[in-house]
Each structure stands twice: as structure tokens, then as C-alpha cells.
Design a protein around this motif. Structure first.
Motif, PDB file in Angstrom:
ATOM      1  N   ALA A 101      -5.908  -5.315   0.321  1.00 50.69           N
ATOM      2  CA  ALA A 101      -6.036  -3.970  -0.235  1.00 50.69           C
ATOM      3  C   ALA A 101      -6.923  -3.929  -1.466  1.00 50.69           C
ATOM      4  CB  ALA A 101      -4.653  -3.418  -0.584  1.00 50.69           C
ATOM      5  N   SER A 102      -6.870  -4.978  -2.283  1.00 55.62           N
ATOM      6  CA  SER A 102      -7.531  -4.908  -3.586  1.00 55.62           C
ATOM      7  C   SER A 102      -8.827  -5.688  -3.683  1.00 55.62           C
ATOM      8  CB  SER A 102      -6.576  -5.426  -4.673  1.00 55.62           C
ATOM      9  OG  SER A 102      -6.210  -6.767  -4.410  1.00 55.62           O
ATOM     10  N   SER A 118      -3.115  -1.114   8.388  1.00 56.15           N
ATOM     11  CA  SER A 118      -1.684  -0.853   8.260  1.00 56.15           C
ATOM     12  C   SER A 118      -1.002  -0.865   9.623  1.00 56.15           C
ATOM     13  CB  SER A 118      -1.460   0.506   7.588  1.00 56.15           C
ATOM     14  OG  SER A 118      -2.000   0.521   6.294  1.00 56.15           O
ATOM     15  N   PHE A 155       8.888  -8.992   2.114  1.00 51.95           N
ATOM     16  CA  PHE A 155       7.499  -9.427   2.135  1.00 51.95           C
ATOM     17  C   PHE A 155       7.199 -10.389   3.280  1.00 51.95           C
ATOM     18  CE2 PHE A 155       7.754  -7.926  -2.256  1.00 51.95           C
ATOM     19  CZ  PHE A 155       6.599  -7.159  -2.301  1.00 51.95           C
ATOM     20  N   VAL A 184       2.260  -2.440  -0.790  1.00 52.85           N
ATOM     21  CA  VAL A 184       2.593  -2.640  -2.205  1.00 52.85           C
ATOM     22  C   VAL A 184       1.347  -3.084  -2.980  1.00 52.85           C
ATOM     23  CG1 VAL A 184       3.948  -4.026  -3.824  1.00 52.85           C
ATOM     24  CG2 VAL A 184       5.017  -3.119  -1.750  1.00 52.85           C
ATOM     25  N   GLY A 185       0.524  -3.946  -2.373  1.00 52.05           N
ATOM     26  CA  GLY A 185      -0.703  -4.387  -3.021  1.00 52.05           C
ATOM     27  C   GLY A 185      -1.652  -3.236  -3.269  1.00 52.05           C
ATOM     28  N   TYR A 186      -1.759  -2.319  -2.317  1.00 50.01           N
ATOM     29  CA  TYR A 186      -2.641  -1.160  -2.504  1.00 50.01           C
ATOM     30  C   TYR A 186      -2.118  -0.262  -3.618  1.00 50.01           C
ATOM     31  CZ  TYR A 186      -5.680   2.780  -1.343  1.00 50.01           C
ATOM     32  OH  TYR A 186      -6.622   3.785  -1.410  1.00 50.01           O
ATOM     33  N   PHE A 205       2.772 -12.375   2.125  1.00 50.21           N
ATOM     34  CA  PHE A 205       2.720 -11.910   0.739  1.00 50.21           C
ATOM     35  C   PHE A 205       1.290 -11.953   0.201  1.00 50.21           C
ATOM     36  CE2 PHE A 205       2.971 -12.310  -3.844  1.00 50.21           C
ATOM     37  CZ  PHE A 205       3.921 -11.354  -4.181  1.00 50.21           C
ATOM     38  N   SER A 222       3.479  -6.128   2.155  1.00 48.27           N
ATOM     39  CA  SER A 222       2.587  -6.724   1.152  1.00 48.27           C
ATOM     40  C   SER A 222       1.329  -5.884   0.974  1.00 48.27           C
ATOM     41  CB  SER A 222       2.203  -8.139   1.569  1.00 48.27           C
ATOM     42  OG  SER A 222       3.339  -8.939   1.766  1.00 48.27           O
ATOM     43  N   PHE A 223       0.767  -5.461   2.085  1.00 57.27           N
ATOM     44  CA  PHE A 223      -0.467  -4.670   2.050  1.00 57.27           C
ATOM     45  C   PHE A 223      -0.249  -3.338   1.344  1.00 57.27           C
ATOM     46  CE2 PHE A 223      -3.487  -1.778   4.367  1.00 57.27           C
ATOM     47  CZ  PHE A 223      -4.644  -2.298   3.821  1.00 57.27           C
ATOM     48  N   TYR A 234      11.494  -2.586   0.805  1.00 56.41           N
ATOM     49  CA  TYR A 234      10.313  -2.872  -0.008  1.00 56.41           C
ATOM     50  C   TYR A 234      10.232  -4.314  -0.502  1.00 56.41           C
ATOM     51  CZ  TYR A 234      13.567  -2.237  -3.915  1.00 56.41           C
ATOM     52  OH  TYR A 234      14.627  -2.351  -4.778  1.00 56.41           O
ATOM     53  N   TYR A 285      -1.608  -9.021   0.323  1.00 55.00           N
ATOM     54  CA  TYR A 285      -1.797  -7.848  -0.528  1.00 55.00           C
ATOM     55  C   TYR A 285      -3.238  -7.767  -1.020  1.00 55.00           C
ATOM     56  CZ  TYR A 285      -1.760 -10.638  -4.849  1.00 55.00           C
ATOM     57  OH  TYR A 285      -2.077 -11.524  -5.852  1.00 55.00           O
TER      58      TYR A 285
END
Length: 432
Positions: free
Chosen positions: A399-400, A359, A24, A33-35, A393, A30-31, A21, A396
Motif C-alpha cells: 500500500a505504501s 484487496s 494479520f 491497515v498499511g494503507y 504482515f 495487513s494491506f 483487525y 502492508y
């Protein structure tokens, strides 16, 4: 609410068991964890304190998207396993050997790059009427004072990130043990970048080299190290909350509360504001669901962000969605997330497909590059390694935030900075 948290924790547990995890360098990490942080985690605060509950269908779609994110990564691993490719997640290998002369040049190059990043930052400050972090209205000045200076800002911060990551790499490959000095440089860089009042970018001056350090220190963290990472993560949350306090109430008010000994109030404020930062992402998706609807824009947000590259076009897709939803607040637009943006363009089925496809592509890209090249091996001393790490990194945000907007804002400035970075490397190797 409890079922939402339970499913999220189970999916996170599967992810941690399967992947490293903290790796990065892999953009899929990154994607994912960012989600989790900027989309799913907000549901953990849903209905807590002053935060109202989010629509059930929004939370259902968010958690389903999380499932498809995990499936995309698992299917990419299965695809390459069937085709006989290496799917390992480690980025650590035996150290290489280099002469002292070459090593000194690498150190000199890194310090030169870092100083250039500092000088460009100070030049930007000299052109401002007031440094945003030291102003009474931080939120207003951090936007207004950067107008017309964004190019310098992106170049300076990326040069700082690239140089710090390369310094950490040099230190741990050659066992020079000067990392205390490097952390001083990281903290100093953090302080310099804080003047912009963009706290996430300032924190990256510590987060980026810190993650590179962990990649060297631990091939895969054990339970104890995971708890330490979690503890440091919570401290980072609280620190981010205090920066949020400065943004809203000013630095002078923070100093006054500290002098009055109101530490508990600051702790509560910091934790609550950090929680709001993650919860508000779900609120943005709810705005899209409630006031715009599915399949309304048919790709207009993607096209809109491409058109920003044209002269005179300055409205992002976030602002477009904000206006369509009728939401009013000071600042820019809303961050729709991959779920919200996909939903408003082509509906919920497309949103699930995007979660799976992005993903699958990101993890497949990492596996393929790792099996063919050494650019993501820090011990190879490839200049591309810091670029690949920072870019991965930065993804991420896919995702957001808005999909195309993140690619333009992350990829473009970073590539431009990398050309400057490579030129400095060539200059130091030839001249010195």
C-alpha cells in the motif's frame, strides 16, 4: 480536512466491524491497515504545526482509493459467500496434543533458530567499522555499513522473527506459561537488531510475536481490549519517535536530555516526528502529481524493480521517481504508495482499479487457503504458519511503497530464510 477525517473514520469503523483487525495472518488485513496508517493517516496531520497542506486532489484520490480497498474486501467476501465457502476471520481452534519429547524438540528447534539469527547479526556487526546505532551519523552509517551485507541481514532478522513466532505458538497451544521468558527473548532480539538503526525491523521482534499472542488471547478483541491495543499503539508511536530522535541527533544527545529531565520536550519531539513520518507519504504523492504527472512512465517503475535482480542494477523505482520529481534529500528514493505509483504509470483510473483488485485478490487468497488447508492455523503446528503470518504482515508495504519492489524485498529474503529454518527443523528432529 474535517470531511477527509470523517470519511476515513467511517470506512475504518466498517472495516473493524467486518474483520478481525489483529488477524494479520490475512494479507488483506495487513494491506488495509498499511494503507490507512501510511497513506490515509498522514492526512490527519495535514496543515498541523509546521506541516504544510497537501493538494486537495491528492487527498481526494487517497480517500477514494481507501473506498476501493474496502469494496475489494467486501466483494471478495460476497463472492465466496455466494459460492458456499467459509469466510470467517478467526484463526483459533481447539489445541492439539503432542508428546513431551516432541514438545522439547520444538522448543529446542526454536531456540536454535533464534540463536543462529543472533549469531549472524553479531557476525555482521563484526564486519562493520562502526555499529550504526552507536555512531554520530546514524542515517549515513545505517546505509553505508550494510552495503555488501544485506543478504546476512535479511536472513538473520527473518530467522529471529520466525523462531519467536513459533515459540509463542508452542507456549499457548500447550499452556506451558513460559511467555515471560519469551518476552525477554523478544526484548533481547529487539536490542540486538537496533544496532542496524533500522527501527521498523527491530520493532518487529516484539510486534510479530505480540500479534501472534493477541491472536491466541482474543478470538476477536472487545471494546476494552481495543482501547488497550490503541494505547499500546500510541506508546509504540512515541517510542518510534524517540528512535527517530536518535537517528537525527544521536544517542548521546538523547541520554543528555534524559539526564537533564527534558521528558516533555522528548515527548513532543517523538509525537511530532511520528506525525511527519505519515504525512510525508502524502507529500511524496504530491511530488508525483506536481512534477511528473499521470500516465508518464507506462509501467517503467514495475520493470525497473524487476531489473534490480540483475547484476550491476541498483537503482530502485523510488530513486527513479525521486530523480524525475527533482527532489533532493539524503538517503534513498521516495515511497510512492499504490496510488502514486499507479497514477504515474497509467493514470488515476488504474490506481482505483489496483486498490480494488489487490484487496479482492488478497482476501480471496486467504479465504481460499483457509477453506482448503491448515497452514494458517497455528494449532496445526505447520512450519508454514510463521512464514505465512510474517509474509502477510509484510505486505502492508504494497500500500505504501512500490508494488514490485515490496514483493521482491519481502518475498525473496523470507523464502531464503525459510529454507534455512526448515533445514534446522529437520536437523533437530533427526539428530535430537
Amino acid at each position: 480536512m474535517k470531511m477527509y477525517i470523517l470519511i476515513a473514520v467511517i470506512l475504518l469503523f466498517i472495516f473493524v466491524r467486518k474483520w478481525n483487525y489483529i488477524n494479520f495472518v490475512n494479507p488483506y488485513i495487513s494491506f488495509f491497515v498499511g494503507y490507512f496508517l501510511f497513506v490515509v493517516f498522514g492526512g490527519f496531520y495535514d496543515g498541523v504545526g509546521h506541516l504544510p497542506e497537501i493538494r486537495p486532489d491528492v487527498k481526494l484520490h487517497v480517500i477514494c482509493g481507501f473506498v476501493f480497498l474496502l469494496l475489494g474486501g467486501l466483494f471478495s467476501e460476497l463472492f465466496f459467500f455466494i459460492n458456499g465457502k467459509c469466510t470467517g476471520s478467526s484463526v483459533v481452534c481447539p489445541p492439539s496434543v503432542s508428546s513431551d519429547c516432541l514438545l522439547r524438540k520444538k522448543y529446542f528447534f526454536s531456540i536454535m533458530t533464534l540463536i543462529l539469527g543472533w549469531l549472524i547479526t553479531l557476525y555482521v556487526y563484526s564486519r562493520m567499522s562502526v555499529i550504526p546505532m552507536l555512531s554520530d551519523n546514524v542515517h549515513y552509517y545505517r546505509v553505508s555499513e550494510l552495503q555488501g551485507k544485506g543478504y546476512y541481514y535479511h536472513i538473520s532478522r527473518n530467522l529471529i522473527y520466525l523462531s519467536l513466532c513459533y515459540l509463542v505458538t508452542i507456549d499457548y497451544v500447550f499452556r506451558r506459561k513460559v511467555h515471560k521468558f519469551i518476552w525477554v527473548l523478544c526484548i533481547f532480539s529487539l536490542i540486538i537488531l537496533l544496532g542496524y538503526a533500522i527501527r521498523a525491523d527491530a520493532l518487529k521482534a516484539i510486534v510479530f510475536p505480540g500479534l501472534v499472542y493477541f491472536l491466541f488471547k482474543f478470538e476477536r478483541p472487545n471494546k476494552k481490549q481495543t482501547l488497550i491495543c490503541l494505547f499500546l499503539f500510541v506508546l509504540l508511536f512515541l517510542f518510534n519517535g524517540l528512535l527517530q530522535y536518535i537517528r537525527h541527533l544521536g544517542f548521546n544527545d538523547l541520554v543528555q536530555r534524559i539526564s537533564d529531565g527534558q521528558f516533555y520536550d522528548l515527548l513532543v519531539f517523538g509525537w511530532a516526528n511520528v506525525g511527519h513520518r505519515f504525512w510525508v507519504q502524502l507529500q511524496n504523492i504530491e511530488y508525483i502529481y506536481s512534477y511528473i504527472g499521470p500516465s508518464v512512465l507506462t509501467g517503467k517503475t514495475y520493470l525497473n524493480d524487476f531489473l534490480i535482480l540483475l547484476p550491476g542494477k541498483g537503482s530502485t523505482s523510488g530513486v527513479l521517481l525521486k530523480n524525475l520529481a527533482g527532489v533532493e534529500f539524503e538517503g534513498g528514493g521516495i515511497t510512492p504508495s499504490i496510488i502514486g505509483e499507479s497514477y504515474v504509470n497509467f493514470g488515476i483510473s488504474y490506481a482505483m482499479f489496483m486498490c480494488f483488485f489487490v484487496s479482492f485478490f488478497l482476501n480471496s487468497f486467504y479465504i481460499y487457503v483457509k477453506s482448503k488447508l491448515k497452514i494458517i492455523d497455528p494449532h496445526s503446528f505447520s512450519l508454514i504458519y510463521p512464514l505465512f503470518f510474517i509474509l502477510s504482515f509484510s505486505l502492508y508495504g504494497l500500500a505504501s511503497s512500490s508494488f514490485v519492489g515490496v514483493l521482491i524485498q519481502s518475498l525473496g529474503p523470507l523464502i531464503a530464510s525459510f529454507f534455512v529454518y526448515v533445514f534446522i527443523y529437520w536437523f533437530t528432529q533427526k539428530v535430537f
